[in-house]
Structures are given as structure tokens and as C-alpha cells.
Design an enzyme around this catalytic site. Structure first.
Site, mmCIF file in Angstrom:
data_model
loop_
_atom_site.group_PDB
_atom_site.id
_atom_site.type_symbol
_atom_site.label_atom_id
_atom_site.label_comp_id
_atom_site.label_asym_id
_atom_site.label_seq_id
_atom_site.Cartn_x
_atom_site.Cartn_y
_atom_site.Cartn_z
ATOM 1 N N PHE A 237 2.861 -5.685 -5.020
ATOM 2 C CA PHE A 237 1.828 -6.361 -5.598
ATOM 3 C C PHE A 237 1.208 -7.731 -5.175
ATOM 4 O O PHE A 237 0.740 -8.656 -5.489
ATOM 5 C CB PHE A 237 1.361 -6.475 -7.429
ATOM 6 C CG PHE A 237 2.245 -5.131 -7.860
ATOM 7 C CD1 PHE A 237 1.459 -3.962 -7.853
ATOM 8 C CD2 PHE A 237 3.036 -5.331 -8.638
ATOM 9 C CE1 PHE A 237 1.954 -3.176 -8.418
ATOM 10 C CE2 PHE A 237 3.824 -4.362 -9.241
ATOM 11 C CZ PHE A 237 3.153 -3.230 -9.215
ATOM 12 N N GLY B 203 5.747 1.572 -3.323
ATOM 13 C CA GLY B 203 5.247 2.416 -4.443
ATOM 14 C C GLY B 203 3.878 3.016 -4.080
ATOM 15 O O GLY B 203 3.481 3.756 -4.923
ATOM 16 N N THR C 252 -1.274 11.045 -4.736
ATOM 17 C CA THR C 252 -0.871 9.568 -4.723
ATOM 18 C C THR C 252 -1.876 8.594 -4.592
ATOM 19 O O THR C 252 -1.879 7.655 -5.096
ATOM 20 C CB THR C 252 0.241 9.465 -3.394
ATOM 21 O OG1 THR C 252 -0.487 9.968 -2.151
ATOM 22 C CG2 THR C 252 1.428 10.135 -3.371
ATOM 23 N N GLN D 96 -2.752 5.559 -6.852
ATOM 24 C CA GLN D 96 -2.980 4.074 -6.619
ATOM 25 C C GLN D 96 -4.114 3.445 -7.371
ATOM 26 O O GLN D 96 -3.983 2.287 -7.622
ATOM 27 C CB GLN D 96 -3.411 4.222 -5.061
ATOM 28 C CG GLN D 96 -2.223 4.179 -4.098
ATOM 29 C CD GLN D 96 -1.700 2.878 -3.738
ATOM 30 O OE1 GLN D 96 -0.988 2.160 -4.587
ATOM 31 N NE2 GLN D 96 -2.026 2.458 -2.533
ATOM 32 N N GLY E 170 -4.776 0.472 -1.846
ATOM 33 C CA GLY E 170 -4.177 -0.454 -2.865
ATOM 34 C C GLY E 170 -4.929 -1.435 -3.473
ATOM 35 O O GLY E 170 -4.462 -1.778 -4.841
ATOM 36 N N GLU E 171 -6.050 -1.888 -3.149
ATOM 37 C CA GLU E 171 -6.469 -2.906 -3.926
ATOM 38 C C GLU E 171 -7.909 -2.574 -4.593
ATOM 39 O O GLU E 171 -8.180 -2.926 -5.725
ATOM 40 C CB GLU E 171 -7.039 -3.987 -2.945
ATOM 41 C CG GLU E 171 -6.248 -4.256 -1.355
ATOM 42 C CD GLU E 171 -4.786 -5.063 -1.852
ATOM 43 O OE1 GLU E 171 -4.797 -6.147 -2.411
ATOM 44 O OE2 GLU E 171 -3.876 -5.019 -1.004
#
Ligand code: FES
Ligand code: FES
Lengths: 746, 171
Positions: free
Chosen positions: A246, A472, A640, A644, A710-711
Site C-alpha cells: 500500500f 497482492g 482480480t 482490487q 490499485g488506487e
């Protein structure tokens, strides 16, 4: 049928799943070594001053202790601060552990006890006696902000605010509808589930293998080589599994330095693990205060946007994020004034934490937009549509793609937004007040130069490798999919090796750029293998491809075949065998290119819808429903990818309601440094999260059309929840987290 | 040479770990978690806090789920411990391990062994049927990656499979 069931775009289970559900996946503190020394860190008890004396006699005499390192006896390391820089650090002087008697923040490592067991090191650490000469400290941003300053040196990769456009102050004062307020976000700590740890394996002859909890093995490798004056051949950094990052593993953390230092000095293997309490002694999301003023005409068209932020940083580095620039690119406005300042505190340097800057700035902007919608009596979505823009007004570039309208439309439909009664406090169910709110989200769709290697072997298998990580995020899985799809193989025939500093070069894993970057590199390597295999297949005696060109063939089921006559085919393994070679290899790199980024701006977008239920008497808030509609280009693996976004939304819920690092400013010391008192969402806090990926085609953001995920899940979520809370209660809470006490007092 | 501290004599115990009887000698303060991770190299059980606040260290002691960081190892004399390594391996996965894979109930995987041990015990306990009950009774296991909805899905899948099996057996 020419195609296999396509791997790209299909939901696939994680290829690292079996290792993770059986306990076979090995994390940094779990690598074994003979004669392993265990390091335990002693931390400073004061926030600022000097170590007057440090007495380690009792600790060194304790059973099992090998050595105690302090600033007084530490081995020589690099002299110049620039030697401690890393790929992603901000301007300033990076922290140097055990460097001198100076204390710069509470929790600073001041000694490392190395013993034959973890217990022995921990017990001996309690015997180190320190006397300090304290100096006055400041950890309170509300005081330090009066000395806020514009960072004199910009951080690489972070655009400073654009120049003002028009006259925002004048336009604001003349606007028929306006709102203006201050919005604050508490400091937060990443708290990945796996505490930071490094196991250094002493290989002899000055060679070390470092198992580090890091998001960038080559970043850690370069740091270690530079600080300890080693040749990079002697430092191998490996991190196949990382228990969450993170952002906390982007920069080398002090446990890496300490473990390597001790290993080199003692010429033995050493492990240093941080405790959960010690995890609060390093990187965190900076406390940030935003002032936002919006002015609009009677139809809700923005005429003025002002967004000024001040964020905390340490005394020794100017950590910078993009907090305010979003306010100049998300909506159209003729008059814009954005400013970003820092204020120095006696704390460790803040750093990037999931979507650095964006959820902070967007909490402010999107709360203000909600307030403006109410002031102008316009539906919040309609207000955003009236101010829609098709280019980035900060720099005039057009977007590579932007399906934010579809996010609003599809998200609203899924959520049932049209059933919303706009009046606050209008939706009640028994003792619970119900509120519906929404917000927009935006994040950069970045790409970084990355290399990858593909090796095709006689047994028909493909091995892909790249130094990037999988923290991850699903990187192992999506790269397997790309490899399998390109060469027409099954997923099981592909192996992916990552996170080893000896593999082809990759930047740190962060910023949502890994899928686009490593994915494009793998695609390029596999396309090169395709060409090599085709060439070999044409040379086979009686090859069906004698007159075929690239366009005439396809890679399917482990074969190359003629599109016009699929019965005519050659096994890939056969083509390789006929050539007499044992394997084919291709290493390729992919980069964003020069022209694209000059002409186009690439962003992911989202529309987040939140439902809250609030106990009318107790003020207890539950986020019972989130719909997050995301436009992120091509989705490689919907399974996946959804995870996320869910993860990002859970982080947004944490930011909105739970997460807050509390400091006792009299001591300059964090009070809630444990998972019992620093609250992250638990299972019971999380209800329905519905993820929608809207169709978005993008041929410019990256060669494979991917924008990264991811964000974007966290951005906008906290604002949507705060807006829902206002809708439920009529109370506007402008300070995160929104805890019961704040709600009841409002 | 330093003196051994009072109370530091090693204490012998016998425990069964993943079906295997073992005799170990331990310091009285060693936790079950450190025994597993450090002394027995069973690193599938994770340390997330060492204070009973995260559930990463969950193992089964005589079938009950327990935070192994809160248990002194010497207190386990005569007990049977099951860690993730003993739940299922290779092609013999426990249905909940398989459900975790199918439902993508993890990302980084660090909380996962604890979640699975906890989930298996939860299913045995028989107290959770609805999603709300699963959520509540799985709240001792933090997942910082935020895989919660998928964890609930995975557990629900196994509960449904189970009730199907039970019904078939009854018919
Ligand atoms: S390590 Fe035992 S509960 Fe966290
Ligand atoms: S999967 Fe990463 S903490 Fe749960």
C-alpha cells in the site's frame, strides 16, 4: 474456431492461490538460515533532542546477546546523504539510522540488539538505558501550518500545482452561488498485515541475499549497494511474496538498513522484524488540511475553483503528493487557483499511501461539490455533468479516454439513484437514518519503463520473468494470462518469476502502473517469441507456412496454424525441436514513449455511490452499500480486478470512518500504536460492495490498453460516504474520520 | 559468560502438531506462535501483531480457533494443534481452501491462513448461517487488503455445500 478461450479479459483464479491458502507462500521474515541472528530495535522515547548517553552493558550481558549496535559503535556507512537516496524519495536528506546522537522523531531507532533468538533480543532491548537532552518539539499541524511554505524543490514525478487561470478570487466574490470551507484528513498508517521485516542471508565472501519486505527489489538493492559501498553483484534482493504494501514498501525502510548493517558487521545471517507498535515509527499518510472555495452561476456552471492544501512533512524531507491538481482537471472552470504547501513537524517523513494525495484532495473537492449542488438545488450527478470536461485544463491535453459519463450513468442505475429524495433526513427506517451520497474519483493511468524476459522451452512451457513485485495485486496472474494468450498456451504451461533483483529491470510497484508496464513488457517479449517460433516453423520440411505471412497465422492450443485452414498446423515444441535449439529467449522492454504523454493525459475515473445507515440516537454509522463504477480501460482479469476495487473501497471506508493516528502533542508521541486502537475496517464493518467496470477502449494510455486499478477504488469513496452522512442527517462533517463524537457534536 | 536468568529453565512438553506427536523443550515465556514460526519452521501461521488484535496467528487447538500469539506454548501440553500446513496440501485442499481460491478471498495472502483456520472452526461451531452472522463471527480476523466480501462468499459456499451434504445424508 481459431481462438482458445481467451485468457485476457476472462476471470481467472490467482496462480499464486494454492501457495497462499496452504501456508507455502514465504514472506520476508520466514526465510531460514543457519546461525541466524535476530535483531530487535530500541526506539527513542522523545520527539526531539540528543542522546546524552546510551548504556548497553546490561543488554550485552544478557543471555544470548551477540551485539548491541548504537550510533557510538555502528560500522562506517556512506558519508554523504545523497548516497541514501532511493528511486522514489522526495527532496531532502533521507533518514540515516544510528547515524548520530540526534533525535528527530519519537520512535526513531536508536539501537539494534542482535541475539541468538527473537525473545533474547527483545528482552535485552528492555535493558538498554538511554539518557536524553530534550529539545522543544512540534507535532501539531494546526500550529505548524502558520509557517507553511511552498516546497522549494519539486519531487520527481509529482507535478506542482499549475499556474492560476483567470481571477479566481474575483469570480468567486461575484458568483451567485458559492461555497467555501476547510476539510481535514487525519494522518493514517498503512499497517499492511505483514509487519516490515528483512532477513539477510550471509552467503560468505561479502555476498548477501536479502529477503526484504519491499515493493521494489531493485530499489532496495541499489540502496543497500550505495549505502554500504557494495557492488550490486554482491547484493541480491528477493521478495516473491509481500504481505501487503500500500506504499509502505516503496522506499527502503530502516529495518533493511539495520539488518544489512548487522549482517555485514557480524558476518552472519540476521533478521530484523518490526513489531506492530514499531510499524507506527515510520511511513504514513500525511495529515492534510484543504481549503476549498467554489463559485458557480445560477445553473451550477463553475466559474471559480480555489483549492489550497497544507500537508505535514518531516524536518528532513519535503514529501509531496498531488492533492490539489485534481481540482483543476476534473471539471471545467475559467478561473482556477490551486496551491499546495508543506509544514514541518518533528515526525518521520510521510510517504505514499494508496492513491497518495487523491483521496485527500477529492474528499475536499467532492464534498464541496455536494454542498454546491445543495446550494444550487441541482442533483449532484447533474451538477457534475454540467461541469464535465473532455480535456485536462491544467495542461490543455486531451484525455486518452474518459468514460466518466458512463460511470455516472451505470453506477446510478445499479444503485437506484433515481429513487433518492434529495431532501436531507428524508429517508428513515425505524431508528436508522438512511443517506445516499455520491462522488467522482480520478487517478493517473501511468506507465513506466519496464523490461521482461520470456523463455520458451522444448517441453512446450513458457517462463516469464520481471523484477516487479506482486504485493497482492494479482501481477503473477495477469502476466500468466498475457503469456498464455499470446502464445496460445494453457495457464498451467506458463510460469512467472517476479521480485528478484537479478531479473529484467522494473521500477517499484506503485502508482497503479504495474499491469500496464510489466504487462506491456511481457506482451512485447511474447510477441518476439511468436516471431521466432514462426520463423522456425517455416523452416520445417514441408512447412504449411512456406508462403504465409504474420497475418495468416494464429497461435492456438500450443500450435501455430493457418487461419484459412486451421487443420494445417505445427506444434510449437515441434518447431523448436526441428531447429535443434533447446529454448528460445526474448527480452523486451516497454515504455510510455515520448510523443504520447506530450499530447495526451491518461487517467482512470470512477463514480462512487454510498448508502449509510445511522442510528439516530447513538450516531453509529454503517456503510451498508457501495457501488463503484470504474472506467479503467481494458480489464485483464475481472476477478482480480474486482478484488482490487473492493480493497480500495474498504480503504475508503476506513478513511471515512475509522482510521486516525493520534498523537499526544505534549510528548510528540503516537498514542494508538496498535491494531486495537488504530482501527482498520473489520469484516463486520463491510457490507455490500458492488463493482462495475464500464466499457472503455484506450489505445494510447499503454500498449495493452490497460490503465491500472490499485488506487482508483479508494479515491472518491470517503467523499461519497461523507455526502451520504449529510444526506442522512443534514450534518456536514468536514474532518475525517467521521467518528460518533464528531457526528453527535455537529 | 552470562548467567541464565531465574525461571529460564526449559520445560518439556508433548504436543501433537498436524497429527504428529512431538516432544519439545521450551522457555516458559515462548508463545505457541513463536514455537510454530521460529522453533518448528511452520511459518504458515502468521504474526500480524503478537497481541491478539489481528487474528493472523489463528490455529486450531483441539478443534477450537485460537490466537496462537496469546497462548503460552508450555500450556499446550497434551493438546492437538492444527495449523494451515495440516489443513490441506497440494491436490488435497480443504473445501474452504478451494473456496478461497475460487472466490478470490485474498490478495497478499498474509491474513489467509488465519482466515481459513478461523473459517473452518466457524463452520464447525454452527453458529453462523447468514452473511451478517459470518461477518460478525469472522471479525477477529483482520484483512488489510479488504477481501472481506469474498471471504464471506467463500465461507458461505462451504456452508451451503455442507448443508447439502447433511441433507443428502439425512434423506
Ligand atoms: S498475531 Fe496473534 S492476533 Fe495478531
Ligand atoms: S489478503 Fe492481505 S491482509 Fe488479507
Amino acid at each position: 474456431m481459431l481462438k482458445n478461450d481467451p485468457h485476457i479479459g476472462s476471470p481467472r483464479n490467482r496462480v499464486d492461490g494454492p501457495a497462499k491458502v496452504t501456508g507455502a507462500a514465504t514472506y520476508a521474515a520466514e526465510f531460514a538460515a543457519t546461525d541466524l541472528g535476530h535483531g530487535y530495535i530500541v526506539e527513542s522515547a522523545i520527539a526531539r533532542g540528543l542522546i546524552r548517553s546510551i548504556n548497553v552493558a546490561a543488554a550485552e550481558a544478557a543471555p544470548g546477546v551477540i551485539k548491541v549496535f548504537t550510533h557510538e559503535n555502528r560500522p562506517q556507512t556512506a558519508w554523504f546523504t545523497y548516497k541514501y537516496r532511493d528511486q522514489v524519495g522526495p527532496p531532502g536528506s533521507p533518514f540515516r539510522p544510528l547515524y548520530s546522537e540526534e533525535i528527530q522523531y519519537s520512535g526513531q531507532p536508536i539501537a539494534l540488539v542482535v541475539a541468538t533468538s527473537f525473545d533474547a533480543a527483545r528482552d535485552a532491548a528492555a535493558l538498554v538505558i538511554v539518557e536524553y537532552a530534550e529539545k522543544p518539539h512540534l507535532t501539531d499541524l494546526s500550529i505548524a501550518r502558520k509557517d507553511a511554505y511552498k516546497p522549494p524543490k519539486k519531487r520527481l514525478g509529482i507535478a506542482p500545482p499549475p499556474d492560476p487561470r483567470g481571477d479566481a478570487v474575483k469570480a468567486f466574490s461575484e458568483a451567485p452561488v458559492s461555497v467555501s470551507a476547510e476539510y481535514a484528513i487525519a494522518p493514517e498508517h498503512h499497517n499492511p498485515m505483514e509487519p516490515h521485516a528483512t532477513t539477510v542471508i550471509w552467503e560468505g565472501d561479502g555476498k548477501i541475499t536479502v529477503h526484504d519486505k519491499t515493493q521494489g527489489v531493485q530499489n532496495s538493492q541499489a540502496y543497500v549497494a550505495s549505502v554500504f559501498g557494495l557492488s550490486s553483484d554482491n547484493v541480491r534482493v528477493v521478495a516473491p511474496y509481500v504481505g501487503g504494501g500500500f506504499g509502505s514498501g516503496l522506499r527502503p525502510q530502516h529495518q533493511l538498513f539495520l539488518a544489512v548493517m548487522a549482517s555485514l558487521a557480524l558476518e552472519r545471517s540476521v533478521r530484523v522484524e518490526l513489531t506492530r507498535q514499531q510499524m507506527f515509527g515510520h511511513v504514513h499518510r500525511p495529515e492534510t488540511i484543504n481549503a476549498v472555495a467554489l463559485g458557480a452561476d445560477a445553473d451550477g456552471k463553475l466559474v471559480s475553483i480555489q483549492h489550497h492544501a497544507v500537508a505535514a512533512t518531516s524536518q528532513f524531507e519535503d514529501h509531496q503528493e498531488n492533492v490539489v491538481n485534481w481540482s483543476g482537471m476534473l471539471y471545467h472552470a475559467p478561473n482556477v487557483d490551486l496551491r499546495y504547501e508543506l509544514a514541518k513537524l518533528d515526525i518521520y517523513s510521510p510517504g505514499d499511501m494508496r492513491a497518495p494525495g487523491a483521496p485527500l484532495g477529492l474528499f475536499a473537492l467532492e464534498s464541496a461539490m455536494d454542498e454546491l449542488a445543495i446550494a444550487a438545488k441541482i442533483d449532484p450527478i447533474e451538477l457534475r455533468l454540467r461541469n464535465y470536461t473532455d480535456h485536462d485544463e491544467n495542461d490543455g491535453k486531451v484525455f486518452t479516454s474518459k468514460e466518466l459519463r458512463a460511470c455516472y450513468r451505470e453506477g446510478a442505475e445499479r444503485f437506484g439513484w433515481n429513487k433518492r429524495n434529495a431532501r436531507p433526513c428524508s429517508m428513515r427506517d425505524g431508528r436508522e437514518l438512511i443517506g445516499w451520497g455520491m462522488a467522482s474519483g480520478v487517478w493517473e493511468a501511468g506507465m513506466m519503463k519496464t523490461a521482461a524476459r520470456g523463455v520458451f522451452t522444448a517441453d512446450g512451457r513458457l517462463e516469464l520473468s520481471c523484477a516487479t513485485s506482486d504485493i497482492g495485486t494479482g501481477t503473477y496472474t495477469i502476466l500468466s494470462q498475457i503469456g498464455a494468450e499470446t502464445l496460445g498456451l494453457e495457464m498451467e504451461q506458463v510460469t512467472v518469476k517476479l521480485a528478484d533483483s537479478t531479473l529484467p529491470a522494473s521500477p517499484v510497484q506503485g502508482g497503479s502502473w504495474t499491469a500496464a508496464s510489466a504487462g506491456s513488457a511481457v506482451m512485447a517479449a511474447c510477441q518476439d517469441l511468436q516471431a521466432q517460433l514462426f520463423k522456425l516453423a517455416r523452416k520445417i520440411d514441408g512447412s504449411p507456412f512456406a508462403d504465409a505471412s504474420d497475418d495468416d497465422i494464429a497461435f492456438v492450443n500450443g500450435r501455430i496454424l493457418l487461419r484459412t485452414n486451421p487443420a494445417k498446423s505445427v506444434l510449437l515444441a515441434e518447431a523448436l525441436a526441428a531447429s535443434g535449439e533447446e529454448k528460445l529467449e526474448a527480452e523486451k522492454s516497454a515504455s510510455p514513449g515520448l510523443i504520447g504523454p506530450m499530447r495526451y493525459a491518461a487517467y482512470t475515473h470512477s463514480a462512487v455511490f454510498a448508502e449509510v445507515r445511522i442510528d439516530a440516537e447513538l450516531g453509529q454509522i454503517r456503510v451498508t452499500r457501495i457501488v463503484n463504477a470504474v472506467a479503467a480501460g481494458r480489464i485483464l482479469n475481472p476477478k482480480t480486478a474486482r478484488s482490487q476495487i473492493i480493497g480500495g473501497v474498504v480503504w475508503g471506508i476506513g478513511m471515512a470512518l475509522h482510521e486516525e493516528t493520534l498523537t499526544d502533542h505534549r510528548l510528540g508521541r503516537i498514542m494508538n500504536h496498535s491494531l486495537a486502537e488504530y482501527h482498520v475496517p473489520a469484516n463486520a464493518d463491510i457490507y455490500d460492495i458492488d463493482v462495475v467496470f464500464v466499457e472503455e477502449h484506450d489505445d494510447k494510455a499503454s500498449p495493452i490498453g490497460v490503465k491500472g486499478l490499485g488506487e482508483i477504488g479508494i479515491v472518491g469513496t470517503a467523499a461519497a460516504i461523507a455526502n451520504a452522512i449529510h444526506h442522512a442527517t443534514g450534518k456536514r462533517l468536514r474532518s475525517l474520520p467521521i467518528t460518533l463524537d464528531k457526528l453527535l457534536a455537529a | 559468560m552470562s548467567q541464565a536468568r531465574p525461571g529460564s529453565a526449559e520445560i518439556p512438553i508433548q504436543i501433537t502438531i498436524n497429527g504428529e506427536r512431538r516432544c519439545v523443550e521450551l522457555q516458559p515465556w515462548t508463545t505457541l506462535l513463536d514455537l510454530l514460526r521460529h522453533d518448528l519452521a511452520l511459518t504458515g501461521t502468521k504474526k500480524g501483531c503478537d497481541h491478539g488484535q489481528c487474528g493472523a496467528c489463528t490455529v486450531l487447538i483441539d478443534g477450537r480457533r485460537i490466537n496462537s500469539c496469546l497462548q503460552l506454548a508450555v500450556m499446550q501440553d497434551g493438546k492437538a494443534i492444527t495449523t494451515i500446513e495440516g489443513i490441506g496440501q497440494g491436490s488435497h485442499l480443504h473445501p474452504l481452501q478451494q473456496a478461497f481460491i475460487e472466490r478470490d478471498a485474498f490478495q497478499c495472502g498474509y491474513c489467509t491462513p488465519g482466515q481459513i483456520c478461523s473459517g473452518i472452526a466457524l463452520i464447525e461451531e454452527g453458529n453462523a448461517v447468514t452473511r451478517d452472522e459470518i461477518r460478525e463471527l469472522m471479525s477477529g480476523n483482520i484483512c488489510r487488503c479488504g477481501a472481506y466480501p469474498n471471504i464471506v462468499d467463500a465461507i458461505q459456499d462451504v456452508l451451503v455445500q455442507r448443508s447439502g451434504v447433511i441433507r443428502e445424508a439425512a434423506e
